[in-house]
Design a protein around this motif. Sequence first.
Motif, mmCIF file in Angstrom:
data_model
loop_
_atom_site.group_PDB
_atom_site.id
_atom_site.type_symbol
_atom_site.label_atom_id
_atom_site.label_comp_id
_atom_site.label_asym_id
_atom_site.label_seq_id
_atom_site.Cartn_x
_atom_site.Cartn_y
_atom_site.Cartn_z
ATOM 1 N N ALA A 73 1.224 8.377 -15.191
ATOM 2 C CA ALA A 73 2.530 8.107 -15.791
ATOM 3 C C ALA A 73 2.492 8.055 -17.310
ATOM 4 O O ALA A 73 3.534 7.872 -17.946
ATOM 5 N N GLY A 74 1.309 8.202 -17.913
ATOM 6 C CA GLY A 74 1.220 8.146 -19.367
ATOM 7 C C GLY A 74 1.200 6.720 -19.886
ATOM 8 O O GLY A 74 0.772 5.794 -19.194
ATOM 9 N N ARG A 75 1.691 6.527 -21.087
ATOM 10 C CA ARG A 75 1.663 5.199 -21.708
ATOM 11 C C ARG A 75 2.790 4.328 -21.177
ATOM 12 O O ARG A 75 3.843 4.842 -20.804
ATOM 13 N N PRO A 76 2.554 2.979 -21.153
ATOM 14 C CA PRO A 76 1.346 2.263 -21.569
ATOM 15 C C PRO A 76 0.265 2.313 -20.499
ATOM 16 O O PRO A 76 0.503 2.808 -19.397
ATOM 17 N N SER A 77 -0.897 1.763 -20.826
ATOM 18 C CA SER A 77 -1.949 1.652 -19.827
ATOM 19 C C SER A 77 -1.492 0.718 -18.715
ATOM 20 O O SER A 77 -0.896 -0.331 -18.972
ATOM 21 N N THR A 78 -1.745 1.129 -17.471
ATOM 22 C CA THR A 78 -1.260 0.342 -16.329
ATOM 23 C C THR A 78 -2.386 -0.016 -15.353
ATOM 24 O O THR A 78 -2.152 -0.147 -14.147
ATOM 25 N N PHE A 79 -3.601 -0.177 -15.858
ATOM 26 C CA PHE A 79 -4.713 -0.618 -15.013
ATOM 27 C C PHE A 79 -4.332 -1.949 -14.360
ATOM 28 O O PHE A 79 -3.888 -2.883 -15.035
ATOM 29 N N THR A 80 -4.508 -2.033 -13.045
ATOM 30 C CA THR A 80 -4.203 -3.262 -12.305
ATOM 31 C C THR A 80 -5.313 -3.495 -11.283
ATOM 32 O O THR A 80 -5.595 -2.624 -10.458
ATOM 33 N N LEU A 81 -5.909 -4.655 -11.324
ATOM 34 C CA LEU A 81 -7.070 -4.936 -10.477
ATOM 35 C C LEU A 81 -6.662 -5.236 -9.036
ATOM 36 O O LEU A 81 -5.628 -5.869 -8.780
ATOM 37 N N GLY A 82 -7.495 -4.784 -8.108
ATOM 38 C CA GLY A 82 -7.283 -5.060 -6.692
ATOM 39 C C GLY A 82 -8.586 -5.433 -6.019
ATOM 40 O O GLY A 82 -9.663 -5.399 -6.633
ATOM 41 N N GLU A 83 -8.514 -5.811 -4.754
ATOM 42 C CA GLU A 83 -9.707 -6.133 -3.969
ATOM 43 C C GLU A 83 -9.652 -5.384 -2.652
ATOM 44 O O GLU A 83 -8.575 -5.023 -2.169
ATOM 45 N N GLY A 84 -10.830 -5.135 -2.067
ATOM 46 C CA GLY A 84 -10.837 -4.440 -0.794
ATOM 47 C C GLY A 84 -12.195 -3.856 -0.454
ATOM 48 O O GLY A 84 -13.188 -4.095 -1.155
ATOM 49 N N ALA A 85 -12.226 -3.089 0.613
ATOM 50 C CA ALA A 85 -13.467 -2.453 1.074
ATOM 51 C C ALA A 85 -13.104 -1.290 1.983
ATOM 52 O O ALA A 85 -12.045 -1.280 2.621
ATOM 53 N N ALA A 86 -13.989 -0.311 2.024
ATOM 54 C CA ALA A 86 -13.883 0.774 3.002
ATOM 55 C C ALA A 86 -15.296 1.213 3.347
ATOM 56 O O ALA A 86 -16.150 1.341 2.466
ATOM 57 N N VAL A 87 -15.543 1.425 4.634
ATOM 58 C CA VAL A 87 -16.865 1.809 5.122
ATOM 59 C C VAL A 87 -16.700 2.947 6.126
ATOM 60 O O VAL A 87 -15.718 2.983 6.888
ATOM 61 N N PHE A 88 -17.669 3.864 6.133
ATOM 62 C CA PHE A 88 -17.611 5.056 6.976
ATOM 63 C C PHE A 88 -18.859 5.148 7.846
ATOM 64 O O PHE A 88 -19.971 4.892 7.379
ATOM 65 N N ALA A 89 -18.659 5.515 9.104
ATOM 66 C CA ALA A 89 -19.764 5.727 10.043
ATOM 67 C C ALA A 89 -20.117 7.204 10.018
ATOM 68 O O ALA A 89 -19.315 8.054 10.423
ATOM 69 N N LEU A 90 -21.309 7.530 9.531
ATOM 70 C CA LEU A 90 -21.733 8.909 9.319
ATOM 71 C C LEU A 90 -22.860 9.291 10.265
ATOM 72 O O LEU A 90 -23.735 8.477 10.563
ATOM 73 N N GLU A 91 -22.836 10.549 10.698
ATOM 74 C CA GLU A 91 -23.880 11.044 11.591
ATOM 75 C C GLU A 91 -24.038 12.551 11.412
ATOM 76 O O GLU A 91 -23.041 13.265 11.245
ATOM 77 N N LYS A 92 -25.267 13.043 11.417
ATOM 78 C CA LYS A 92 -25.530 14.478 11.322
ATOM 79 C C LYS A 92 -25.589 15.085 12.717
ATOM 80 O O LYS A 92 -26.296 14.578 13.587
ATOM 81 N N VAL A 93 -24.852 16.181 12.917
ATOM 82 C CA VAL A 93 -24.855 16.867 14.210
ATOM 83 C C VAL A 93 -24.889 18.372 13.963
ATOM 84 O O VAL A 93 -24.594 18.850 12.870
ATOM 85 N N ALA A 94 -25.241 19.126 14.983
ATOM 86 C CA ALA A 94 -25.180 20.572 14.898
ATOM 87 C C ALA A 94 -23.729 21.017 14.779
ATOM 88 O O ALA A 94 -22.823 20.389 15.333
ATOM 89 N N ALA A 95 -23.496 22.109 14.062
ATOM 90 C CA ALA A 95 -22.135 22.600 13.863
ATOM 91 C C ALA A 95 -21.447 22.893 15.197
ATOM 92 O O ALA A 95 -20.263 22.615 15.376
#
Length: 419
Positions: free
Chosen positions: A237-259
């Motif tokens: 959106a341009g000026r002014p600076s609009t940095f706003t702090l938040g809290e949270g988490a995100a986690v991903f379950a990853l696994e390698k498999v054949a295509a």
Amino acid sequence: MTNARADEYILIRGRGRVSALGEQAFPSASDSPFSAHPNGLPVAALPPATEAAVAELRHAHPAYRQLDRTVLLALLAARQAAAAAGWRTTSTEAEPGKRDHLNPTHHSLLTTHRSLSVSIGSSRGATHHLEHYHEEFLRAGSVPAAASPLTTLGNVASWVAFDAGSTDGAILSHSSTCSSAFQALGNAVAWLRAGMAERYLAGGAEAPLTDFTLAQMQAIGIYSPFAASEWPCRPGAGRPSTFTLGEGAAVFALEKVAAATAAEVAAASDRPLFRLESVGFGFEAIGSKTGISADGQHFQTAIRQALQQAGREPAEVDALVLHSPGTPAGDAAELAAVRAVFGENQPQLLSNKWLVGHTLGASAALSLDFALQVLETQQWPVAPFLTYLATAPERPIRRILVNAAGFGGNAASALVSLV
């Protein structure tokens, strides 16, 4: 990082998130999810239902009563991801793959004995505990013995591993300020591709809404002047600076498999299946550790590396979730980097920080979760302010790039797609 092999996929088997939006990936109403901190600043804090889940989790196990808030957010998100992947079951789960977003009371067990590794990113780690113990030290001149182990960055990943039942997998924590979650994700991808891990829980967590941390953001001169009800974080959106702090988490379950296996799983599933194609990194030397080059050199390198690893051309990217912290200089530099890589045919530009704030070390992970939600639903909410963010898909969204950047000239980009 090595290039992706055409015959092997890194699948995102499940994902979990904790943010100001609660159980919703997108807001269910037009009201701002931001609220006023006791010091008066707007913040993206957890809603009451999620806050209750954090409190319940704290008392679900005797050892959890001593854990920092950042660790608890990571535990909630990791439980969701593992349950969605089918790696653990709960007594409340009625059907395979059902996602139990916020119920932490039923401790889950791994459904198999395969090795599970954990990589979690956090910019600050145990923020609340560290500040509390320091205050106690200034007041009394001493601290309890638990102060050191409970305030280390490694404390986050180790408790996620404990809660998940991991006994022999890698347990790693990462901190590179706001790109921390993608450092964790990139590490997980490298280990999986190298055959050094079988399954991975990777992501980021941050609980930075303390007076001291908010004061630090104000001191940099970037905090939003808008009230909580006025959508205070406004990327693009341009000026002014609009940095706003938040809290949270995100986690991903990853696994390698054949295509071929991935194709079979996708065909048999009633829900979209996601592939993590690559994670690229970029670094640049800059004079100010809080600054950024005008043309975002580190962004350019990270984006190009992610594309090169995946064997993709820029034209194959349909949308891009920007890091977009809402600072004029940061947003402009990232936009310049996007133009340098994609030219006139740039992908549609998105951001979720106007919904969840800037969650520091968790921000990249929550941006990735946002990207997966867009892939799944083929839509996204429209920002209620003037910005260059896209308002609706112009074509089917099959592949999304996600950017992240941190202090000190580091950036990371993750490329995800539908299988």
